[in-house]
Design an enzyme around this catalytic site. Structure first.
Site, PDB file in Angstrom:
ATOM      1  CG  PHE A   1       1.037   5.117  -2.047  1.00  0.00           C
ATOM      2  CD1 PHE A   1       1.159   4.066  -1.183  1.00  0.00           C
ATOM      3  CD2 PHE A   1       1.845   6.084  -1.412  1.00  0.00           C
ATOM      4  CE1 PHE A   1       1.519   3.897   0.111  1.00  0.00           C
ATOM      5  CE2 PHE A   1       2.302   5.662  -0.276  1.00  0.00           C
ATOM      6  CZ  PHE A   1       2.063   4.699   0.545  1.00  0.00           C
ATOM      7  CB  THR A   2      -2.247   7.157   0.982  1.00  0.00           C
ATOM      8  OG1 THR A   2      -0.678   6.881   1.422  1.00  0.00           O
ATOM      9  CG2 THR A   2      -2.713   5.935   1.415  1.00  0.00           C
TER      10      THR A   2
ATOM     11  CG  ASP B   1       6.285   5.088  -6.262  1.00  0.00           C
ATOM     12  OD1 ASP B   1       8.139   5.565  -6.281  1.00  0.00           O
ATOM     13  OD2 ASP B   1       5.120   6.050  -5.696  1.00  0.00           O
TER      14      ASP B   1
ATOM     15  CE  LYS C   1       8.586   4.054   1.889  1.00  0.00           C
ATOM     16  NZ  LYS C   1       8.312   5.510   1.999  1.00  0.00           N
TER      17      LYS C   1
ATOM     18  CE1 TYR D   1      19.999  28.064   1.162  1.00  0.00           C
ATOM     19  CE2 TYR D   1      20.731  28.292  -1.700  1.00  0.00           C
ATOM     20  CZ  TYR D   1      19.272  28.110  -0.656  1.00  0.00           C
ATOM     21  OH  TYR D   1      18.093  28.535  -0.498  1.00  0.00           O
TER      22      TYR D   1
ATOM     23  NE  ARG E   1      -1.457   1.270   4.243  1.00  0.00           N
ATOM     24  CZ  ARG E   1      -1.358   2.759   4.012  1.00  0.00           C
ATOM     25  NH1 ARG E   1       0.018   3.069   3.250  1.00  0.00           N
ATOM     26  NH2 ARG E   1      -1.861   3.874   4.532  1.00  0.00           N
TER      27      ARG E   1
ATOM     28  CG  PHE F   1      -3.677   6.448   6.695  1.00  0.00           C
ATOM     29  CD1 PHE F   1      -2.536   6.876   6.746  1.00  0.00           C
ATOM     30  CD2 PHE F   1      -4.391   6.848   5.082  1.00  0.00           C
ATOM     31  CE1 PHE F   1      -1.716   6.914   5.585  1.00  0.00           C
ATOM     32  CE2 PHE F   1      -3.264   7.443   4.212  1.00  0.00           C
ATOM     33  CZ  PHE F   1      -2.147   7.712   4.855  1.00  0.00           C
TER      34      PHE F   1
HETATM   35  C1  P61 Z   1       5.012   3.169   3.135  1.00  0.00           C
HETATM   36  F1  P61 Z   1       0.936   4.613   5.551  1.00  0.00           F
HETATM   37  N1  P61 Z   1       5.802   4.799   2.313  1.00  0.00           N
HETATM   38  O1  P61 Z   1       4.342   2.339   3.051  1.00  0.00           O
HETATM   39  P1  P61 Z   1       7.207   9.443   0.941  1.00  0.00           P
HETATM   40  N2  P61 Z   1       5.111   5.740  -2.974  1.00  0.00           N
HETATM   41  C2  P61 Z   1       5.166   4.938  -2.458  1.00  0.00           C
HETATM   42  C3  P61 Z   1       5.032   4.524  -1.211  1.00  0.00           C
HETATM   43  O2  P61 Z   1       4.959   3.538  -0.420  1.00  0.00           O
HETATM   44  C4  P61 Z   1       5.221   5.402  -0.215  1.00  0.00           C
HETATM   45  C5  P61 Z   1       5.033   7.167  -0.958  1.00  0.00           C
HETATM   46  C6  P61 Z   1       5.205   7.509  -2.295  1.00  0.00           C
HETATM   47  C7  P61 Z   1       5.934   4.817   3.602  1.00  0.00           C
HETATM   48  C8  P61 Z   1       5.119   5.439   4.240  1.00  0.00           C
HETATM   49  C9  P61 Z   1       3.910   6.643   3.895  1.00  0.00           C
HETATM   50  O3  P61 Z   1      -0.284   6.542   3.174  1.00  0.00           O
HETATM   51  C10 P61 Z   1       1.394   6.119   3.652  1.00  0.00           C
HETATM   52  O4  P61 Z   1       8.958   9.504   1.209  1.00  0.00           O
HETATM   53  C11 P61 Z   1       4.855   3.391  -3.120  1.00  0.00           C
HETATM   54  O5  P61 Z   1       6.592   8.974   2.161  1.00  0.00           O
HETATM   55  O6  P61 Z   1       6.790  10.717   0.881  1.00  0.00           O
HETATM   56  C12 P61 Z   1       5.408   6.311   1.054  1.00  0.00           C
HETATM   57  O7  P61 Z   1       6.802   9.153   0.489  1.00  0.00           O
HETATM   58  C13 P61 Z   1       6.007   7.949  -0.104  1.00  0.00           C
HETATM   59  C14 P61 Z   1       3.142   5.790   5.027  1.00  0.00           C
HETATM   60  C15 P61 Z   1       3.580   6.862   3.166  1.00  0.00           C
HETATM   61  C16 P61 Z   1       2.032   5.492   4.672  1.00  0.00           C
HETATM   62  C17 P61 Z   1       1.962   6.719   3.030  1.00  0.00           C
HETATM   63  O8  P61 Z   1       4.655   3.460   4.931  1.00  0.00           O
END
Ligand code: P61
Length: 440
Positions: A106-107, A197, A240, A54, A364, A431
């Protein structure tokens, strides 16, 4: 493989939203490059070394050491994925009424800023909003836009600038080191921290090496470290760059900020030495850092994306230029000029690619951008795109050829494609779960 009839039924049942389709109905999955990498033998071996205690897991200390070594930040707080880290950082740094500038939204990042009472302000260079511009550093911050905000609201109302490497919503576009250097000196003068980021910053480092004078002989690792040294901390979606299926972190240099993040993580994620991850997840991420920072990996990864992009360009398909690192973005304004943005052309095109060949992509554009909280109207962003994201180390060039042929086939019958109407709209990040019907 499925039949066209099966796919038509599947997308109808999914409300014309690729996020609601099933993986088993998908032939080539270009929905995302997030958590979809193939892990290496060494990463899988790492899973066997999980210390699932833990508290104080050995794997946490391995991860902490590798982040210090490669990114250079003093403190590490693991989280279950990127948005977990964004949540912590936003809650700690943003006061209601603050403004958070960033190089494009970013979303999830913007939503967490808003939930903390902040307002996001876009300070990316104008070229980023033009899909046809070939500017090499579309991820750059326009310092005059930033300065205008600071003059208007005062530096005290700007808790930090949010700087994304290889800007996702702009098409995977890098910032340059020269721009970051200038940003750093501006921010020091005004006492504004730079929070990175870091999700795709290794890929940003690769572009700096390729495109910026003086960096051709530097390693990805050296460039990454130089980037981080200009910043004060970061959020990370390790799904990523870092080649893992799950994981993220918050990192920073400031002791007080770290103490607050460590305290908040136990409320939402888990103890501060695992933050929602298993020990084995942290070990796989540790190894992922080492692999992602190699030139061999980046040249193959970015080369594959470029291969697809250049094939599409040769066929006359309108895509965002320059070709980014993690995905090809189709410029839907030019693909479907006859569909109004409030009929969600990119959503309709993503559904059409799925029907054509079972290739799963992502909208997008107007759906992703959401509504302006002041007016309640759709934001109608300049960029209306479909993203074809390439998972790391998964597909072959032959898959990319199938994708090219399918996109061309849809392009040939583009005049027949109609828009959609939204019939269900969730409150947050619409979305992901919104449902649509064809406009008849
Ligand atoms: C992606 F449609 N990205 O690109 P988490 N910052 C950045 C990202 O690209 C990101 C996160 C933070 C995704 C997954 C995803 O609107 C969307 O690990 C530059 O996904 O929590 C994630 O990181 C968030 C797809 C996220 C989406 C949000 O496919």
């Amino acid at each position: 493989m499925t039949t066209r009839e099966e796919r038509e039924q599947a997308i109808r049942e999914a409300g014309y939203n690729t996020f609601l389709t099933r993986s088993r109905d998908t032939y080539i999955d270009l929905l995302t490059d997030s958590g979809t990498a193939a892990m290496s033998d060494k990463q899988w071996a790492g899973l066997m070394l999980g210390d699932e205690a833990y508290s104080g897991s050995e794997n946490f200390f391995h991860l902490e050491a590798v982040i210090r070594e490669y990114y250079g930040y003093k403190h590490l707080v693991p989280t279950h994925q990127g948005r977990g880290a964004e949540h912590l950082m936003s809650q700690i740094l943003i006061e209601p009424g603050d403004y958070v500038p960033g190089n494009m939204y970013f979303t999830t990042t913007r939503l967490h800023q808003e939930l903390a009472g902040g307002t996001f302000v876009d300070v990316i260079v104008d070229e980023a909003h033009d899909p046809m511009s070939t500017f090499q550093f579309k991820g750059n911050v326009d310092i005059s836009k930033l300065d205008r905000l600071v003059q208007e609201v005062g530096a005290k109302r700007v808790p930090y600038i949010s700087l994304e490497g290889n800007v996702n919503m702009a098409g995977g576009q890098p910032f340059s080191m020269a721009n970051l250097r200038e940003l750093h000196s501006y921010c020091r003068k005004h006492d504004i921290p730079i929070m990175l980021d870091a999700t795709r910053t290794m890929e940003n480092a690769w572009f700096i090496r390729e495109r910026e004078d003086g960096y051709a002989d530097k390693s990805v690792r050296e460039i990454l470290r130089e980037i981080c040294d200009f910043t004060d901390g970061c959020t990370m979606s390790a799904k990523k760059d870092l080649l893992v299926n799950i994981g993220g972190f918050f990192a920073c240099n400031d002791d007080e900020l770290f103490r607050r993040a460590q305290n908040l993580v136990v409320v939402y994620e888990g103890l501060h030495t695992y933050g929602g991850l298993t020990g084995r997840d942290m070990e796989a991420m540790t190894q992922g850092v080492r692999e992602a920072a190699t030139e061999d990996h980046q040249v193959a990864r970015i080369g594959q994306v470029r291969y697809l992009g250049e094939n599409l360009q040769r066929a006359g398909i309108p895509i965002v230029t320059p070709i980014g690192s993690h995905a090809i973005f189709i410029d839907v304004r030019r693909f479907l000029p006859h569909v109004d943005q409030d009929e969600y052309p990119a959503q309709a095109l993503a559904a059409e690619f799925f029907i054509e060949s079972g290739i799963r992509t992502m909208e997008r554009g107007n759906v992703s951008a959401g509504r302006d909280p002041e007016t309640g109207k759709n934001r109608r962003p300049a960029l209306e795109l479909v993203r074809l994201a390439i998972p790391r180390r998964v597909y072959t060039q032959a898959h990319m050829d199938v994708v090219t042929e399918s996109v061309i086939d849809v392009y040939k019958r583009r005049d027949e494609i109609r828009g959609l109407k939204m019939v269900y709209e969730p409150e947050y990040l619409r979305f992901f779960q919104a449902r649509f019907e064809p406009i008849t």
